[in-house]
Design a protein around this motif. Sequence first.
Motif, short mmCIF file in Angstrom:
data_model
loop_
_atom_site.label_atom_id
_atom_site.label_comp_id
_atom_site.label_asym_id
_atom_site.label_seq_id
_atom_site.Cartn_x
_atom_site.Cartn_y
_atom_site.Cartn_z
N ARG A 212 1.04 -1.06 0.14
CA ARG A 212 -0.37 -0.33 -0.34
C ARG A 212 1.42 1.39 -0.03
O ARG A 212 0.21 2.51 0.20
CB ARG A 212 -0.95 0.10 1.25
N TYR A 213 2.16 0.91 0.24
CA TYR A 213 3.37 1.79 0.49
C TYR A 213 3.74 2.27 -1.59
O TYR A 213 4.72 3.30 -1.39
CB TYR A 213 4.32 1.70 1.05
N GLU A 214 3.28 1.61 -2.39
CA GLU A 214 3.94 2.07 -3.68
C GLU A 214 4.37 2.69 -4.14
O GLU A 214 4.98 3.64 -5.07
CB GLU A 214 2.55 1.29 -4.68
N ASP A 215 3.22 4.32 -3.72
CA ASP A 215 3.27 5.60 -4.30
C ASP A 215 4.32 6.30 -4.37
O ASP A 215 4.50 7.17 -4.60
CB ASP A 215 2.19 6.23 -4.06
N ILE A 216 4.68 5.69 -3.44
CA ILE A 216 6.18 6.70 -2.34
C ILE A 216 7.69 6.42 -3.67
O ILE A 216 8.33 7.02 -4.06
CB ILE A 216 7.06 5.67 -1.40
N VAL A 217 7.57 5.84 -4.66
CA VAL A 217 8.27 5.40 -6.02
C VAL A 217 7.62 6.01 -6.86
O VAL A 217 6.75 5.56 -7.35
CB VAL A 217 9.16 4.26 -6.32
N ARG A 218 7.59 7.16 -8.09
CA ARG A 218 6.69 8.10 -8.09
C ARG A 218 7.32 8.15 -10.26
O ARG A 218 8.65 7.84 -10.55
CB ARG A 218 6.57 9.78 -8.11
N THR A 219 6.56 7.68 -10.60
CA THR A 219 6.65 7.81 -12.08
C THR A 219 6.55 9.28 -12.52
O THR A 219 5.33 10.02 -12.52
CB THR A 219 5.49 6.63 -12.99
N VAL A 220 7.65 9.58 -13.48
CA VAL A 220 7.60 11.06 -14.35
C VAL A 220 7.55 10.30 -15.66
O VAL A 220 8.57 10.12 -16.30
CB VAL A 220 8.83 11.64 -14.04
#
Length: 247
Positions: A212-220
């Motif tokens: 659930r913390y996957e969004d700490i790595v952001r895709t640009v």
Amino acid sequence: MSNTALLERPATRAVPSLRPLNPPREAAPAPAAPTPIAAPAPSALPPGAEARGFALYVGIDEQKAAASGVSLGVLVDALRRTLAELAPAAQTHATVALSPVGSGGRDVDVVRLALHEPGATARAKPEPDEEDVAGGGVVVDISRKRVLIDGESAAFTFKEFELLQYLVLREGRTIERAELVSSLWRNATDDDAPGERTIDVHVRRLRAKLGRYEDIVRTVRGVGYRFDRHADVVIRYGHGAPSPDRF
């Protein structure tokens, strides 16, 4: 005073020298052959391992360097030039070690800890922090090479941790896929190195383990990936601050 200047003086003036600086008709001595450097004995290396380079930890801050009339950048450039003359095929990478102000201790020991040199961190033997034992969120422990998710150790592979660590240590900067390949697979052969799109596969696996913390790595989109400061993430650098690339 140069030899040429001495030879061009008028004959009426004596040269204040006990012996000729450049004796006539005497061949210059041949330069001494460099002393060969022996390779480490096989017994010095673990079985199945080979030496691929070395790390030289230099303990000096900018104030001490300035007192000697140089700077850290000048020292790095001088060492690189020397290495290029001695071994043109050598590849180099330099980074600066940061440490909290007033941390004390010998400069070189502080550098080894800040750069997480294995021998130095092993001797330090830090005790577990309370947040490491229980609590929510993600703990990225740089010094101990591990990730805790909601208090539990996550089963990251070595390369997955390297990928997350690379982004964390460059917080706020978008990292292109090409940079991730060249930095994390720099020792791989052309056949073993992944393509830029393969990085997307590694990131997907990394995110799957973050749950659930996957969004700490952001895709640009169209560029690469980035780690930004996040309320659910605690970064532990051990005894030193992160050591960014500077040179």
